[in-house]
Scaffold this active site. Structure first.
Site, PDB file in Angstrom:
ATOM      1  N   ASP A  67     -47.833 -34.879  93.078  1.00  0.00           N
ATOM      2  CA  ASP A  67     -48.520 -33.443  92.740  1.00  0.00           C
ATOM      3  C   ASP A  67     -48.147 -32.668  94.227  1.00  0.00           C
ATOM      4  OD1 ASP A  67     -50.288 -31.591  92.492  1.00  0.00           O
ATOM      5  OD2 ASP A  67     -52.074 -32.712  92.586  1.00  0.00           O
ATOM      6  N   SER A 107     -58.700 -29.687  90.570  1.00  0.00           N
ATOM      7  CA  SER A 107     -57.787 -28.606  90.868  1.00  0.00           C
ATOM      8  C   SER A 107     -58.565 -27.547  91.499  1.00  0.00           C
ATOM      9  CB  SER A 107     -56.979 -28.584  89.513  1.00  0.00           C
ATOM     10  OG  SER A 107     -55.997 -27.718  89.831  1.00  0.00           O
ATOM     11  N   HIS A 148     -50.438 -34.373  88.876  1.00  0.00           N
ATOM     12  CA  HIS A 148     -51.477 -33.430  88.618  1.00  0.00           C
ATOM     13  C   HIS A 148     -51.626 -33.069  87.464  1.00  0.00           C
ATOM     14  CE1 HIS A 148     -53.561 -29.871  90.178  1.00  0.00           C
ATOM     15  NE2 HIS A 148     -53.599 -29.516  89.054  1.00  0.00           N
TER      16      HIS A 148
END
Length: 320
Positions: free
Chosen positions: A253, A159, A283
């Site tokens: 995501d 991320s 995610h």
């Protein structure tokens, strides 16, 4: 790009998260939120997978001491080194939040892992996290003996940490070092600007629109910074010199299409890339392995470990 339905384990994980009164994140007191997440991390990290050794220490950073956690495999080494950057929107996350992921990565890859506790926004907006990430990578390259390293080096992140790993790879290429042999980016926060179908379709699954906006405001501060290649490497004019990459996205995501677009940019600039989309995942699934979590997280760690071994020229080890 996405399966007909979210994987049942990922759906169960979402259901558990929805029972926590945390969202939207931007409406919560940040100090309380971080404290609560530290408590959650403590419960999650009980009875962790065993590695050769761990060590919490500080290294010189651009703004003073920079905390890191060193994970070493069993054996005498020397080992390749992985510098790891955690996710959390540049606002949240810590050494504890990704402790299990780092332990599994050490066990699967046979590499030393240096997990970096970089400065967080909004107290420390862009480029503070980039400065810390690059400084930690320079330190790892310069302290091979301290790490029981062998000189081979990779960067990994998920991320926001995936963004930092990509930026460090870009900086290393542009500045002539340190030599980064490989980068692995797990649902990275790259290719942020522009319209992305995944952002329209999947915002609200794990990441709310209010939270994405809060992360952007807290870290980037302005649209001008978003056009800076050290904030979003997708903005770089030339990526041809960066390290070969593994890029992993999740089907459900909102960051999926940005990661895919970045993989395509790398390929267009001649960089070897392995791109995989876990089409039934969400995610954050990489940090939800094992009991009451998501089994495919183990699959992801094994994939990254195999790619690191290939990049470093190491033999694959049999798995139980």
């Amino acid at each position: 790009m996405q399966a007909p339905e979210i994987h049942p384990q990922a759906r169960e994980y979402l259901d558990r998260q929805e029972r926590l009164p945390l969202y939207p994140l931007r409406d919560r007191n940040l100090r309380f939120l971080r404290s609560l997440m530290r408590v959650t991390d403590w419960f999650q990290n009980r009875n962790p997978p065993v590695v050769g050794s761990t060590e919490d220490r500080t290294i010189p950073g651009p703004a003073g001491d920079l905390p890191v956690r060193l994970y070493r495999p069993d054996g005498d080494g020397p080992f390749p080194t992985v510098v790891f950057f955690h996710g959390g929107g540049f606002v949240l996350g810590s050494l504890g939040s990704h402790d299990l992921f780092c332990r599994h990565l050490v066990r699967e890859s046979g590499c030393v892992v240096v997990s970096v506790d970089y400065r967080l926004a909004p107290e420390h907006p862009f480029p503070a996290a980039v400065e810390d990430a690059y400084a930690a990578t320079e330190w790892a390259a310069a302290n091979v003996e301290t790490l029981s390293g062998d000189g081979r080096l990779a960067v990994v992140g998920d991320s926001a940490g995936g963004n930092l790993a990509a930026v460090v790879s870009l900086l290393a290429a542009e500045r002539g070092g340190p030599d980064v042999d490989y980068q692995a980016l797990v649902y990275p926060g790259v290719g942020i600007t522009g319209e992305r179908p995944s952002a329209e379709e999947h915002t609200g699954i794990v990441l709310l629109e209010e939270d994405l906006e809060w992360f952007r405001e807290s870290y980037f501060g302005s649209d001008l910074n978003l056009r800076n290649p050290y904030a979003d490497p997708f903005q770089a004019e030339d990526l041809s010199g960066v390290a070969p990459a593994t890029i992993i996205t999740a089907g459900f995501d909102p960051l999926r299409d940005g990661g895919k677009a970045y993989a395509e940019r790398l390929v267009a600039d001649g960089v070897p890339v392995r791109y995989d989309n876990y089409d039934d995942m969400i995610h954050g699934f990489a940090t939800a392995p094992g009991a009451n979590g998501i089994d495919r997280a183990h699959e992801l760690v094994a994939q990254i470990a195999d790619d690191l071994r290939d990049a470093f020229g190491l033999e694959a080890e049999p798995r139980e």
